[in-house]
Design an enzyme around this catalytic site. Sequence first.
Site, PDB file in Angstrom:
ATOM      1  N   ARG A   1      -5.158   7.675  -4.756  1.00  0.00           N
ATOM      2  CA  ARG A   1      -5.333   6.160  -3.608  1.00  0.00           C
ATOM      3  C   ARG A   1      -3.854   7.148  -3.421  1.00  0.00           C
ATOM      4  O   ARG A   1      -3.188   6.941  -2.117  1.00  0.00           O
ATOM      5  CB  ARG A   1      -5.155   5.177  -4.098  1.00  0.00           C
TER       6      ARG A   1
ATOM      7  N   ARG B   1      -1.894  -4.846 -13.654  1.00  0.00           N
ATOM      8  CA  ARG B   1      -2.525  -5.399 -12.825  1.00  0.00           C
ATOM      9  C   ARG B   1      -3.744  -6.196 -13.346  1.00  0.00           C
ATOM     10  O   ARG B   1      -5.055  -5.579 -14.140  1.00  0.00           O
ATOM     11  CB  ARG B   1      -2.908  -5.280 -11.785  1.00  0.00           C
TER      12      ARG B   1
ATOM     13  N   ARG C   1      -1.953   4.014  10.043  1.00  0.00           N
ATOM     14  CA  ARG C   1      -2.393   4.610   8.832  1.00  0.00           C
ATOM     15  C   ARG C   1      -1.757   6.081   9.042  1.00  0.00           C
ATOM     16  O   ARG C   1      -1.181   6.377   7.937  1.00  0.00           O
ATOM     17  CB  ARG C   1      -3.324   4.353   7.933  1.00  0.00           C
TER      18      ARG C   1
ATOM     19  N   ARG D   1      -8.871  -4.871 -12.608  1.00  0.00           N
ATOM     20  CA  ARG D   1     -10.052  -4.145 -11.505  1.00  0.00           C
ATOM     21  C   ARG D   1     -10.441  -2.358 -11.485  1.00  0.00           C
ATOM     22  O   ARG D   1      -9.464  -1.603 -11.883  1.00  0.00           O
ATOM     23  CB  ARG D   1      -9.337  -4.290 -10.190  1.00  0.00           C
TER      24      ARG D   1
ATOM     25  N   LYS E   1       3.613  -4.877  -0.438  1.00  0.00           N
ATOM     26  CA  LYS E   1       4.149  -4.363   1.538  1.00  0.00           C
ATOM     27  C   LYS E   1       3.425  -5.909   1.819  1.00  0.00           C
ATOM     28  O   LYS E   1       4.241  -6.240   2.177  1.00  0.00           O
ATOM     29  CB  LYS E   1       3.351  -3.738   1.744  1.00  0.00           C
TER      30      LYS E   1
END
Length: 210
Positions: free
Chosen positions: A163, A122, A88, A152, A13
Site C-alpha cells: 500500500r 492496530r 490521489r 484487520r 490524515k
Amino acid sequence: MNVVLLGAPGSGKGTQAALVCKNLHLAHISTGDLLRQAVKQGTELGLQAKEYMNKGAFVPMELVLKLLEERLKQPDCKKGFVLDGFPRNKEQLEAISKKIKTDVAVLIQIEDSALEARLTGRRVCTSCGETYHISHLVTERCPKCGGALMIRSDDNVQTIRNRLQVFHKETQPMIEEYKTMGILEVVEGDADMLTVYQGIMEAIKKHDNH
Ligand SMILES: [Zn+2]
C-alpha cells in the site's frame, strides 16, 4: 479556504482533517465517505459506483469528480473545505484543478518504518468497531465494550508495504506538481496528534489570503 490534505495510510490524515474542519468551520470531504453515502442513498451516481465497487474495481475518476462537484454545491462548503483522499495522483489533480481552486496542499510526512509500526499495531474491536493501537492497550479486550480485538486483514506487513509503495508511486508526481504551483506545505507527522495538528494549522495560515 480550500485545503487538500495528503498523507500515507496510517498518517492520521482523516483525524487531522476532521480537527481542522471543526476549528476553521470548513466542510470535511472524504471521497471514500462520499462514495459510500451515494451507494447507501441509492442515487444515480451511487448506483453506478456500486457496480464498480461490487466488482472490486476502482470507481472511475469521472464519477468521483461528479460526486465531488455535487458535494461542493452544498451550503456548508461556502467557507471552504478540506479534501481528504482526493486527488490521489497527478491525473486527478489536473482534472480537479479545472473545476476548483486549491489554496494549499498539506502533506503529512512520516517515514515508512514509522507507518509500518503504527499500522501493524492496530487492533479493531469485533463488536463496536473502535480502533486502538497496542501501545495504548492494557488488556486484550476492547476498553469500551469488552469485545474481542482483532488485526484487520489488510494490516499485515506485506500488504502495508504494498500500500505504501503504491501510495508513493502515485503521489510523488502530484506532490511535485503542488510544489511547482507554489502551494505545497510539508508537516512532520511522526509526532503526537496535537503537534501535527498545530503544524497543519500553521501551514494553512500561510496561504490564507481571505
Ligand atoms: Zn468495542
